[in-house]
Design a protein around this motif. Structure first.
Motif, PDB file in Angstrom:
ATOM      1  N   ALA A  90       0.833  -1.209   0.000  1.00  0.00           N
ATOM      2  CA  ALA A  90       0.000   0.000   0.000  1.00  0.00           C
ATOM      3  C   ALA A  90       0.869   1.260   0.000  1.00  0.00           C
ATOM      4  O   ALA A  90       0.578   2.224  -0.726  1.00  0.00           O
ATOM      5  N   LEU A  91       1.910   1.257   0.796  1.00  0.00           N
ATOM      6  CA  LEU A  91       2.809   2.426   0.836  1.00  0.00           C
ATOM      7  C   LEU A  91       3.508   2.631  -0.511  1.00  0.00           C
ATOM      8  O   LEU A  91       3.713   3.773  -0.952  1.00  0.00           O
ATOM      9  N   GLN A  94       1.061   4.159  -2.819  1.00  0.00           N
ATOM     10  CA  GLN A  94       0.857   5.560  -2.478  1.00  0.00           C
ATOM     11  C   GLN A  94       1.973   6.432  -3.048  1.00  0.00           C
ATOM     12  O   GLN A  94       1.719   7.528  -3.561  1.00  0.00           O
ATOM     13  N   ARG A  95       3.201   5.947  -2.985  1.00  0.00           N
ATOM     14  CA  ARG A  95       4.321   6.702  -3.568  1.00  0.00           C
ATOM     15  C   ARG A  95       4.202   6.800  -5.076  1.00  0.00           C
ATOM     16  O   ARG A  95       4.728   7.744  -5.675  1.00  0.00           O
ATOM     17  N   GLN A  98      -1.121   6.238  -6.542  1.00  0.00           N
ATOM     18  CA  GLN A  98      -2.298   5.376  -6.710  1.00  0.00           C
ATOM     19  C   GLN A  98      -3.053   5.342  -5.379  1.00  0.00           C
ATOM     20  O   GLN A  98      -3.089   4.321  -4.679  1.00  0.00           O
ATOM     21  N   PRO A  99      -3.693   6.458  -4.998  1.00  0.00           N
ATOM     22  CA  PRO A  99      -4.274   6.548  -3.649  1.00  0.00           C
ATOM     23  C   PRO A  99      -5.424   5.590  -3.398  1.00  0.00           C
ATOM     24  O   PRO A  99      -5.594   5.099  -2.278  1.00  0.00           O
ATOM     25  N   ALA A 102      -4.019   2.074  -2.928  1.00  0.00           N
ATOM     26  CA  ALA A 102      -3.274   2.078  -1.665  1.00  0.00           C
ATOM     27  C   ALA A 102      -4.224   2.080  -0.478  1.00  0.00           C
ATOM     28  O   ALA A 102      -4.027   1.346   0.498  1.00  0.00           O
ATOM     29  N   GLY A 103      -5.261   2.901  -0.537  1.00  0.00           N
ATOM     30  CA  GLY A 103      -6.218   2.970   0.558  1.00  0.00           C
ATOM     31  C   GLY A 103      -6.987   1.679   0.733  1.00  0.00           C
ATOM     32  O   GLY A 103      -7.257   1.252   1.869  1.00  0.00           O
ATOM     33  N   VAL A 165      -1.325   6.133   5.443  1.00  0.00           N
ATOM     34  CA  VAL A 165      -2.056   6.192   4.169  1.00  0.00           C
ATOM     35  C   VAL A 165      -3.377   6.918   4.442  1.00  0.00           C
ATOM     36  O   VAL A 165      -4.384   6.286   4.763  1.00  0.00           O
ATOM     37  N   TYR A 167      -6.380   7.703   3.588  1.00  0.00           N
ATOM     38  CA  TYR A 167      -7.425   7.484   2.593  1.00  0.00           C
ATOM     39  C   TYR A 167      -8.730   7.118   3.308  1.00  0.00           C
ATOM     40  O   TYR A 167      -8.738   6.300   4.243  1.00  0.00           O
TER      41      TYR A 167
END
Length: 346
Positions: A90-91, A94-95, A98-99, A102-103, A165, A167
């Protein structure tokens, strides 16, 4: 990557001198006419959430006896590895900007925390293994004080995950854990056995409290955390309300009135999820009336069809006029109520 803007954001831009007075309204009107996202993007989001729910089901509802027999140590190891690798993935997403994906994965990691705590409790001898409710999947179906540590750990893990994260979907496993906690703690208050009537009452009041909390949160955070909070609160509130045994006609009419209030809240807050639950409730009441009046009539299916068409028509009416309806309703409220209401999201 595009972002959505609120009227308050553009108003601040005017105050800062970035936009000229009047340009904020014109820009907001233009942005609201644009499609929120392409069909492919929406389909991708659906896939993210569906995949997350599949993993949650696999590690929750569908965790079978074979997995429980491998041993508590192995169960803890598997759960911990799931949490670790899913969080790292997920992290990484996020980088890579791709929120949504990731969320969704972050929420999955949080949902596995009660399984890890369950294994720890059994390893340390804190769990009554002879109890008939010692199987993990019953965490989702049975009320029992022994689940409280698992629920508290899930809430804490969710809050920490929101820092990593940020989200909104992560709010969902937190809200579910809080809901379960309200049930399990209520068993101490009501005593055992904890009847279905008591469960409905706790669910109803917990859902109402959740809605009030996220009404305060709504419009006051950059991310839309209230979206999933409203969904969780409405599910608990509406479910408890609908399952209440209203034997009198007055009680059933009050049920319909409450659902009409939910529809009004959908217009006032511009939150379609209130419309969905409110419309379902009104349709349930109208269906009851139709069944009582037309139960032995050839018109019964016709009446139910008309009710369904009416609900669809109500949705279309709201979709076309939601801006004007929201502003009209807010304009007729006292000033202090308007100030307290959350900002409208496009």
């Amino acid at each position: 990557m595009t972002e959505r803007f609120q009227a308050t954001d553009l108003a601040r831009a005017v105050e800062a001198g970035v936009l000229q007075p009047g340009q904020d309204r014109a820009l907001l009107a233009f942005l609201r006419q644009q499609p929120a996202a392409t069909g492919n993007l929406q389909l991708a989001h659906t896939a993210f959430y569906f995949g997350a729910l599949l993993i949650m089901a696999a590690m929750g509802w569908l965790l079978n006896e074979a997995w429980l027999r491998v041993g508590d140590g192995a169960l803890l190891l598997v759960a911990s590895l799931y949490i670790l690798f899913i969080t790292l993935f997920a992290l990484r997403l996020q980088r890579r900007a791709q929120p949504v994906a990731a969320g969704a994965l972050a929420a999955v990691a949080v949902s596995i925390v009660p399984l890890a705590v369950f294994a720890v409790e059994r390893l340390l001898g804190w769990w009554p293994l002879e109890d008939t409710q010692s199987n993990y999947h019953q965490y989702y179906t049975h009320v029992q004080g022994g689940w409280l540590l698992m629920e508290a750990a899930t809430i804490l893990a969710g809050l920490l995950m929101l820092r990593l994260v940020p989200y909104p979907f992560i709010v969902m496993p937190i809200a579910v854990a809080l809901w379960f906690m309200s049930m399990d703690m209520s068993e101490w208050f009501f005593g055992s056995p904890f009847t279905w009537e008591q469960r409905r009452e706790v669910s109803l009041w917990f859902g109402l409290a959740t809605l009030l909390v996220f009404l305060v949160v709504d419009g006051r955070t950059r991310q839309d955390y209230a979206h999933w909070g409203y969904l969780a609160g409405l599910a608990a509130f509406w479910g408890g309300l609908t399952l209440v045994d209203n034997g009198s006609e007055l009680g059933k009419a009050v049920y319909c009135l409450i659902n009409l209030v939910l529809i009004a809240m959908a217009v006032l807050l511009r939150r379609p999820v209130f419309m969905v639950f409110g419309a379902l409730g009104v349709a349930t009441y109208l269906g009851y009336l139709a069944y009582e009046v037309f139960v032995d009539s050839l018109l019964f299916p016709v009446v139910l069809t008309l009710i369904g068409l009416g609900v669809i028509g109500l949705g279309l009416f709201y979709q076309k006029r939601r801006e004007r309806l929201s502003q009209w309703m807010r304009g007729r409220l006292p000033g202090w109520v308007q100030v307290a209401l959350p900002a409208l999201r496009s």
